[in-house]
Motif scaffolding. Sequence first.
Motif, PDB file in Angstrom:
ATOM      1  N   ILE A 102       0.836  -1.203   0.000  1.00 56.02           N
ATOM      2  CA  ILE A 102       0.000   0.000   0.000  1.00 56.02           C
ATOM      3  C   ILE A 102       0.871   1.254   0.000  1.00 56.02           C
ATOM      4  O   ILE A 102       0.610   2.214  -0.735  1.00 56.02           O
ATOM      5  CB  ILE A 102      -0.948  -0.004   1.223  1.00 56.02           C
ATOM      6  N   ILE A 103       1.919   1.248   0.832  1.00 54.23           N
ATOM      7  CA  ILE A 103       2.830   2.390   0.883  1.00 54.23           C
ATOM      8  C   ILE A 103       3.492   2.606  -0.467  1.00 54.23           C
ATOM      9  O   ILE A 103       3.581   3.736  -0.973  1.00 54.23           O
ATOM     10  CB  ILE A 103       3.907   2.184   1.968  1.00 54.23           C
ATOM     11  N   ASN A 104       3.941   1.517  -1.087  1.00 54.57           N
ATOM     12  CA  ASN A 104       4.602   1.627  -2.384  1.00 54.57           C
ATOM     13  C   ASN A 104       3.646   2.087  -3.479  1.00 54.57           C
ATOM     14  O   ASN A 104       4.038   2.784  -4.418  1.00 54.57           O
ATOM     15  CB  ASN A 104       5.235   0.293  -2.787  1.00 54.57           C
ATOM     16  N   ALA A 105       2.382   1.683  -3.368  1.00 55.59           N
ATOM     17  CA  ALA A 105       1.391   2.099  -4.359  1.00 55.59           C
ATOM     18  C   ALA A 105       1.171   3.608  -4.313  1.00 55.59           C
ATOM     19  O   ALA A 105       0.861   4.230  -5.331  1.00 55.59           O
ATOM     20  CB  ALA A 105       0.074   1.365  -4.122  1.00 55.59           C
ATOM     21  N   LEU A 106       1.336   4.202  -3.113  1.00 60.66           N
ATOM     22  CA  LEU A 106       1.129   5.636  -2.952  1.00 60.66           C
ATOM     23  C   LEU A 106       2.410   6.442  -3.108  1.00 60.66           C
ATOM     24  O   LEU A 106       2.424   7.483  -3.782  1.00 60.66           O
ATOM     25  CB  LEU A 106       0.507   5.925  -1.575  1.00 60.66           C
ATOM     26  N   LEU A 107       3.496   5.960  -2.475  1.00 59.83           N
ATOM     27  CA  LEU A 107       4.719   6.768  -2.395  1.00 59.83           C
ATOM     28  C   LEU A 107       5.963   5.996  -2.822  1.00 59.83           C
ATOM     29  O   LEU A 107       7.077   6.354  -2.438  1.00 59.83           O
ATOM     30  CB  LEU A 107       4.919   7.275  -0.957  1.00 59.83           C
ATOM     31  N   GLY A 108       5.791   4.950  -3.591  1.00 59.36           N
ATOM     32  CA  GLY A 108       6.930   4.143  -4.014  1.00 59.36           C
ATOM     33  C   GLY A 108       7.935   4.938  -4.827  1.00 59.36           C
ATOM     34  O   GLY A 108       7.620   5.982  -5.405  1.00 59.36           O
ATOM     35  N   GLN A 109       9.168   4.433  -4.878  1.00 62.12           N
ATOM     36  CA  GLN A 109      10.233   5.151  -5.584  1.00 62.12           C
ATOM     37  C   GLN A 109       9.971   5.280  -7.076  1.00 62.12           C
ATOM     38  O   GLN A 109      10.565   6.128  -7.740  1.00 62.12           O
ATOM     39  CB  GLN A 109      11.568   4.443  -5.339  1.00 62.12           C
ATOM     40  N   ALA A 138       9.243   9.333   9.169  1.00 64.36           N
ATOM     41  CA  ALA A 138      10.219   9.186   8.089  1.00 64.36           C
ATOM     42  C   ALA A 138      10.946   7.850   8.193  1.00 64.36           C
ATOM     43  O   ALA A 138      11.165   7.163   7.186  1.00 64.36           O
ATOM     44  CB  ALA A 138      11.214  10.339   8.134  1.00 64.36           C
ATOM     45  N   GLU A 139      11.321   7.480   9.411  1.00 68.17           N
ATOM     46  CA  GLU A 139      12.006   6.202   9.624  1.00 68.17           C
ATOM     47  C   GLU A 139      11.152   5.033   9.151  1.00 68.17           C
ATOM     48  O   GLU A 139      11.631   4.120   8.471  1.00 68.17           O
ATOM     49  CB  GLU A 139      12.344   6.051  11.110  1.00 68.17           C
ATOM     50  N   ALA A 140       9.869   5.059   9.510  1.00 68.88           N
ATOM     51  CA  ALA A 140       8.974   3.971   9.128  1.00 68.88           C
ATOM     52  C   ALA A 140       8.742   3.944   7.624  1.00 68.88           C
ATOM     53  O   ALA A 140       8.682   2.871   7.012  1.00 68.88           O
ATOM     54  CB  ALA A 140       7.643   4.113   9.872  1.00 68.88           C
ATOM     55  N   VAL A 169       9.895   3.619   0.845  1.00 67.47           N
ATOM     56  CA  VAL A 169       9.715   4.960   0.287  1.00 67.47           C
ATOM     57  C   VAL A 169      11.091   5.584   0.062  1.00 67.47           C
ATOM     58  O   VAL A 169      12.014   5.404   0.861  1.00 67.47           O
ATOM     59  CB  VAL A 169       8.873   5.841   1.232  1.00 67.47           C
ATOM     60  N   GLY A 170      11.246   6.335  -0.999  1.00 66.97           N
ATOM     61  CA  GLY A 170      12.534   6.923  -1.346  1.00 66.97           C
ATOM     62  C   GLY A 170      13.056   7.865  -0.276  1.00 66.97           C
ATOM     63  O   GLY A 170      12.286   8.575   0.379  1.00 66.97           O
ATOM     64  N   GLY A 227      14.748  10.617  -0.651  1.00 65.68           N
ATOM     65  CA  GLY A 227      14.440  11.998  -0.991  1.00 65.68           C
ATOM     66  C   GLY A 227      13.006  12.368  -0.688  1.00 65.68           C
ATOM     67  O   GLY A 227      12.709  13.506  -0.300  1.00 65.68           O
ATOM     68  N   THR A 228      12.098  11.414  -0.840  1.00 61.45           N
ATOM     69  CA  THR A 228      10.681  11.665  -0.560  1.00 61.45           C
ATOM     70  C   THR A 228      10.468  11.985   0.912  1.00 61.45           C
ATOM     71  O   THR A 228       9.782  12.958   1.262  1.00 61.45           O
ATOM     72  CB  THR A 228       9.832  10.457  -0.973  1.00 61.45           C
ATOM     73  N   VAL A 229      11.065  11.201   1.799  1.00 58.98           N
ATOM     74  CA  VAL A 229      10.858  11.435   3.235  1.00 58.98           C
ATOM     75  C   VAL A 229      11.602  12.693   3.696  1.00 58.98           C
ATOM     76  O   VAL A 229      11.118  13.412   4.582  1.00 58.98           O
ATOM     77  CB  VAL A 229      11.279  10.210   4.078  1.00 58.98           C
ATOM     78  N   LEU A 230      12.764  12.981   3.104  1.00 60.24           N
ATOM     79  CA  LEU A 230      13.465  14.213   3.462  1.00 60.24           C
ATOM     80  C   LEU A 230      12.669  15.439   3.008  1.00 60.24           C
ATOM     81  O   LEU A 230      12.654  16.467   3.696  1.00 60.24           O
ATOM     82  CB  LEU A 230      14.863  14.233   2.850  1.00 60.24           C
ATOM     83  N   SER A 231      12.005  15.338   1.865  1.00 58.87           N
ATOM     84  CA  SER A 231      11.155  16.437   1.406  1.00 58.87           C
ATOM     85  C   SER A 231      10.014  16.679   2.372  1.00 58.87           C
ATOM     86  O   SER A 231       9.651  17.833   2.660  1.00 58.87           O
ATOM     87  CB  SER A 231      10.607  16.137   0.007  1.00 58.87           C
ATOM     88  N   LEU A 232       9.431  15.602   2.883  1.00 57.75           N
ATOM     89  CA  LEU A 232       8.361  15.737   3.875  1.00 57.75           C
ATOM     90  C   LEU A 232       8.865  16.446   5.114  1.00 57.75           C
ATOM     91  O   LEU A 232       8.231  17.390   5.621  1.00 57.75           O
ATOM     92  CB  LEU A 232       7.813  14.355   4.244  1.00 57.75           C
TER      93      LEU A 232
END
Length: 334
Positions: free
Chosen positions: A234-241, A268-270, A276-277, A279-284
């Motif tokens: 589910i996570i990858n479907a939404l925010l996958g690399q 971010a850790e989770a 999740v990429g 860069g994606t979590v650092l952007s958040l």
Amino acid sequence: MSIFSWLNDQLLRMEWLSDLVALLVTNGFGLDMHTRVGGSIHFYIYDVIKIFILLSVLIFTISYIQSFFSPENTRKTLRRFTGIKANTMGALLGTVTPFCSCSSIPLFIGFTNAGLPIGITFSFLISSPLVDLASVILIASIFTWKIAIAYVVVGIILAVIGGTIINKAKMEKYVEPFVYNNALIDVEQEELTTRDRFVYAGGQVRDIIKKVWLYIFIGVGIGAAIHNWIPESIINALLGQDKWYSVPLVTLIGVPMYADIFGTLPIAEALVGKGVGLGTVLSLMMAVTALSLPSLILLKQVVKMRLLVLFTGLVTVGIIIIGYTFNAFAYLFI
């Protein structure tokens, strides 16, 4: 290197604490660590205690250092520089003087009224909440020192470029007129004793813990849920690399969030753990920290809409570029 790795694991990552919490969950609560419930409880207890310990030690240390850098002294230091050097110095001072977003109005008024170019002020205001030393060390404790150092570098670059563009755009006329009408009086700062500095640092720890404890509890709870209950698919479907839109999406999500980086780190850790990429979590994290809605509302009190839009747009675009860059070169850091 082996000694450094051991110190990093025991002092920052606190593996000893993870082992103690594992014993508590297994022997005390009678739960299997490999189940969702057992894993969630371990994640929650371990991360909450670790963050509070690190946060208390770091805020005390940084506040002690900060006692040497009052807003007045910071302003006087910045007046010695011009051009790109001034923007760089403003960004660097922001990393060691972590004034909270609620300080943005008096800092903006003080710096602007002192005759500092508006770009220097914005370089400072971008850097100060974004790359303060406490958040950097916490990032290292959750990820790696490579990621933490890279985060500092790109944060400072963003602050310097953002401030420089605002300065070149000659945006002084978009500052509210009353800002220039506040007369500043240079008052000699009373020299603090060592005891005064310790008292100040202790007070800062109490004040900041009071402000962020709820975000930490909520953030770790969300992180535990993502880590143990939400399927990776589910996570990858939404925010996958492989999702091109993941970086701008989390950046836009982060802007209106009323949160703190210390509560965002467990999330971010989770997310990284779920694929999740980076860069994606650092952007958040950057969006939540540098573009939080409360700080923008406060800043609107002293600047006109065109300047606020330019500032928000520059930082948003910068965060998105940083996110894509980290996603493309994540293999260098992990």
